[in-house]
Design an enzyme around this catalytic site. Structure first.
Site, PDB file in Angstrom:
ATOM      1  N   ASN A 131       0.848  -1.198   0.000  1.00  0.00           N
ATOM      2  CA  ASN A 131       0.000   0.000   0.000  1.00  0.00           C
ATOM      3  C   ASN A 131       0.877   1.241   0.000  1.00  0.00           C
ATOM      4  OD1 ASN A 131       0.568   0.741   2.851  1.00  0.00           O
ATOM      5  ND2 ASN A 131      -0.391  -1.242   3.215  1.00  0.00           N
TER       6      ASN A 131
ATOM      7  N   PHE B 286      -4.408   2.921  15.170  1.00  0.00           N
ATOM      8  CA  PHE B 286      -4.798   3.985  14.249  1.00  0.00           C
ATOM      9  C   PHE B 286      -5.959   3.470  13.406  1.00  0.00           C
ATOM     10  CE2 PHE B 286      -1.873   7.629  14.039  1.00  0.00           C
ATOM     11  CZ  PHE B 286      -0.989   7.256  15.039  1.00  0.00           C
TER      12      PHE B 286
ATOM     13  N   LYS C 179     -14.023  -0.027  15.658  1.00  0.00           N
ATOM     14  CA  LYS C 179     -12.685  -0.651  15.611  1.00  0.00           C
ATOM     15  C   LYS C 179     -12.081  -0.774  17.004  1.00  0.00           C
ATOM     16  CE  LYS C 179     -10.905  -0.126  11.635  1.00  0.00           C
ATOM     17  NZ  LYS C 179     -10.355   0.494  10.449  1.00  0.00           N
TER      18      LYS C 179
HETATM   19  O1  C5P Z   1      -8.563  -2.747  10.498  1.00  0.00           O
HETATM   20  P1  C5P Z   1      -7.639  -1.630  10.165  1.00  0.00           P
HETATM   21  O2  C5P Z   1      -6.526  -2.048   9.221  1.00  0.00           O
HETATM   22  O3  C5P Z   1      -8.278  -0.364   9.724  1.00  0.00           O
HETATM   23  O4  C5P Z   1      -6.942  -1.277  11.563  1.00  0.00           O
HETATM   24  C1  C5P Z   1      -5.982  -0.290  11.711  1.00  0.00           C
HETATM   25  C2  C5P Z   1      -5.184  -0.500  12.960  1.00  0.00           C
HETATM   26  O5  C5P Z   1      -4.949  -1.886  13.191  1.00  0.00           O
HETATM   27  C3  C5P Z   1      -3.812   0.127  12.864  1.00  0.00           C
HETATM   28  O6  C5P Z   1      -3.397   0.493  14.162  1.00  0.00           O
HETATM   29  C4  C5P Z   1      -2.971  -1.018  12.315  1.00  0.00           C
HETATM   30  O7  C5P Z   1      -1.593  -0.861  12.613  1.00  0.00           O
HETATM   31  C5  C5P Z   1      -3.583  -2.225  13.013  1.00  0.00           C
HETATM   32  N1  C5P Z   1      -3.554  -3.477  12.263  1.00  0.00           N
HETATM   33  C6  C5P Z   1      -2.786  -4.515  12.713  1.00  0.00           C
HETATM   34  N2  C5P Z   1      -2.775  -5.711  12.046  1.00  0.00           N
HETATM   35  C7  C5P Z   1      -3.525  -5.895  10.952  1.00  0.00           C
HETATM   36  C8  C5P Z   1      -4.332  -4.845  10.473  1.00  0.00           C
HETATM   37  C9  C5P Z   1      -4.298  -3.643  11.155  1.00  0.00           C
HETATM   38  O8  C5P Z   1      -2.109  -4.350  13.714  1.00  0.00           O
HETATM   39  N3  C5P Z   1      -3.499  -7.062  10.339  1.00  0.00           N
END
Ligand code: C5P
Length: 420
Positions: A210, A338, A352
């Protein structure tokens, strides 16, 4: 407001070849927004001219004890009184010796004696002079007096020798100065921070990723370091220089990121457990179900191709589940996530927070102007378990990080208080 705006730095220069780097330091200080007054010793003016110092600092150069510029004739007192910080760079063996003795035989040493605030010293000399017992004694004396040192660094010297004696780089001196002036609200704390994107490989030459630049996480790491924390920075591929003093854990995929984070979170042998985690990485939610060992070839039949993806572990949710594990001092650990949203940011952020079980979540609408991947600014709303905590306007990421660190420090202190 910018950290350096309105701050006044006196930069004292000793007579060493490292003085050429001090010119860059003066430029950086001014670019950062500080006011600079250059105070060279007579020997320093053998290496750089007063005119150069004046042009770069934008202020009259103060060099003579008995030819004051101040109306009351007390330049040494006034310069010390008005300075937020005095930096001595380069600090030669002779200058260190005079400082350690408490001498005041020129303007620089006199103002150093009159200075009540912080003093940062960047030594630079031949390695034999640095190792000499007399210099060792002087450095110890000055450290006991509360003077902070940065460097010297090891490397090739102007004298042709290799060794310890090079003056620290100007960016390091400026960063150390900033840490010296920042309240140590996270002193004794250890944080793990994630930053940047992850890369999910399809085959040896391709990956899914990304647009995350890692800037937000980098600023969070810097703000934590400036507040006195130890920082373990677990990061995906980014084009950023490591923040000074952070322990770096470069990773590729989400699973590698999880391993590195859990390694630090659960226990690093001989290290105290982390007090908190701030997860700002843009972790890929999915990875190719089957990473091919060889490069995937075109079928040749002009057919569409579909990829099967499988879900990655959620690092934030896993850490939150482990946050009940106390630190060695019995403190509750704090987990911050975040949430980058493109619509209904607050509602989605709140969901979330509950779903992932973290303590705080920093929500931002990445579709808003000035926000999102690669931007220098961000508009964040911080919510906690008891509801919205703070909503900040569009700010440089550096200032968002500073505010976030203040909130985390507050939460850690509260967690401490709950535990008694
Ligand atoms: O679900 P989403 O990707 O929007 O969540 C964002 C948050 O979750 C961020 O703090 C990101 O670093 C964390 N995250 C994570 N592991 C994942 C997906 C997101 O720690 N597989």
């Amino acid at each position: 407001m910018n950290f350096w705006t309105g701050k006044r730095i006196v930069i004292g220069l000793g007579g060493g070849i490292g003085a050429y780097k001090t010119l860059e330091l003066i430029r950086l200080c001014r670019l950062a927004g500080a006011t600079v007054v250059a105070v060279p010793t007579a020997a320093a003016l053998e290496f750089v001219t007063g005119l150069t110092l004046q042009a770069l600092s934008g202020a009259p150069v103060r060099e003579r004890l008995f030819a004051p510029l101040e109306p009351d004739g007390m330049d040494h007192i006034r310069l010390a009184r008005e300075a937020d910080l005095v930096i001595v760079a380069p600090a030669t063996a002779d200058l260190l010796a005079r400082m350690a003795q408490g001498m005041a035989d020129d303007l620089l040493t006199a103002l150093l004696l009159a200075q009540r605030g912080p003093v940062l010293v960047a030594p630079a000399m031949n390695p034999a002079m640095w190792e000499h017992p007399a210099t060792r004694r002087n450095v110890t004396t000055l450290q006991e007096d509360g003077i902070r040192f940065i460097g010297p660094q090891s490397g090739a010297m102007a004298c042709g020798e290799e060794g310890l004696g090079r003056m620290a780089e100007p960016v390091m001196i400026l960063e150390t100065a900033r840490r010296l002036l920042t309240p140590a609200i996270l002193a004794g704390r250890r944080l793990v921070i994630t930053a940047g994107p992850t890369r999910e490989e399809l085959d040896p030459v391709r990956f899914i990723s990304n647009h995350s630049s890692g800037k937000m996480g980098w600023e969070v790491a810097l703000a934590a370091l400036r507040a006195g924390a130890e920082v373990d920075l677990v990061h995906g591929p980014v084009a950023l220089a490591p923040p000074m003093g952070a322990r770096m854990f470069p990773v590729g995929s989400a699973r590698e990121m999880l391993d590195a984070v859990l390694g630090v979170w659960l226990k690093t042998p001989g290290e105290p457990l982390c007090d908190g985690a701030i997860l700002s990485a843009a972790v890929s939610d999915y990875r190719p179900a089957d990473r091919k060992r060889e490069k995937i070839k075109k079928s040749g039949a002009s057919e569409d191709m579909s990829l099967e993806l499988t879900e990655n572990p959620d690092i934030l949710a896993m850490l939150s589940a482990w946050s009940g594990l106390r630190t060695r001092e019995g403190r509750q650990r704090v987990v911050v996530g975040f949430a980058a949203e493109t619509e209904q940011a607050l509602a989605h952020g709140q969901q979330k927070l509950l779903r992932k079980g973290c303590d705080l979540i920093a929500i931002n609408d990445v579709s808003a102007p000035g926000c999102g991947f690669g931007a220098e600014t961000n508009a964040v709303t911080l919510i906690g378990r008891e509801g919205p905590e703070e909503s900040w306007p569009l700010l440089p990421k550096e200032q968002v990080a500073e505010r976030l660190i203040r909130a985390v420090a507050g939460l850690l202190d509260r967690a401490c208080a709950w535990r008694g």
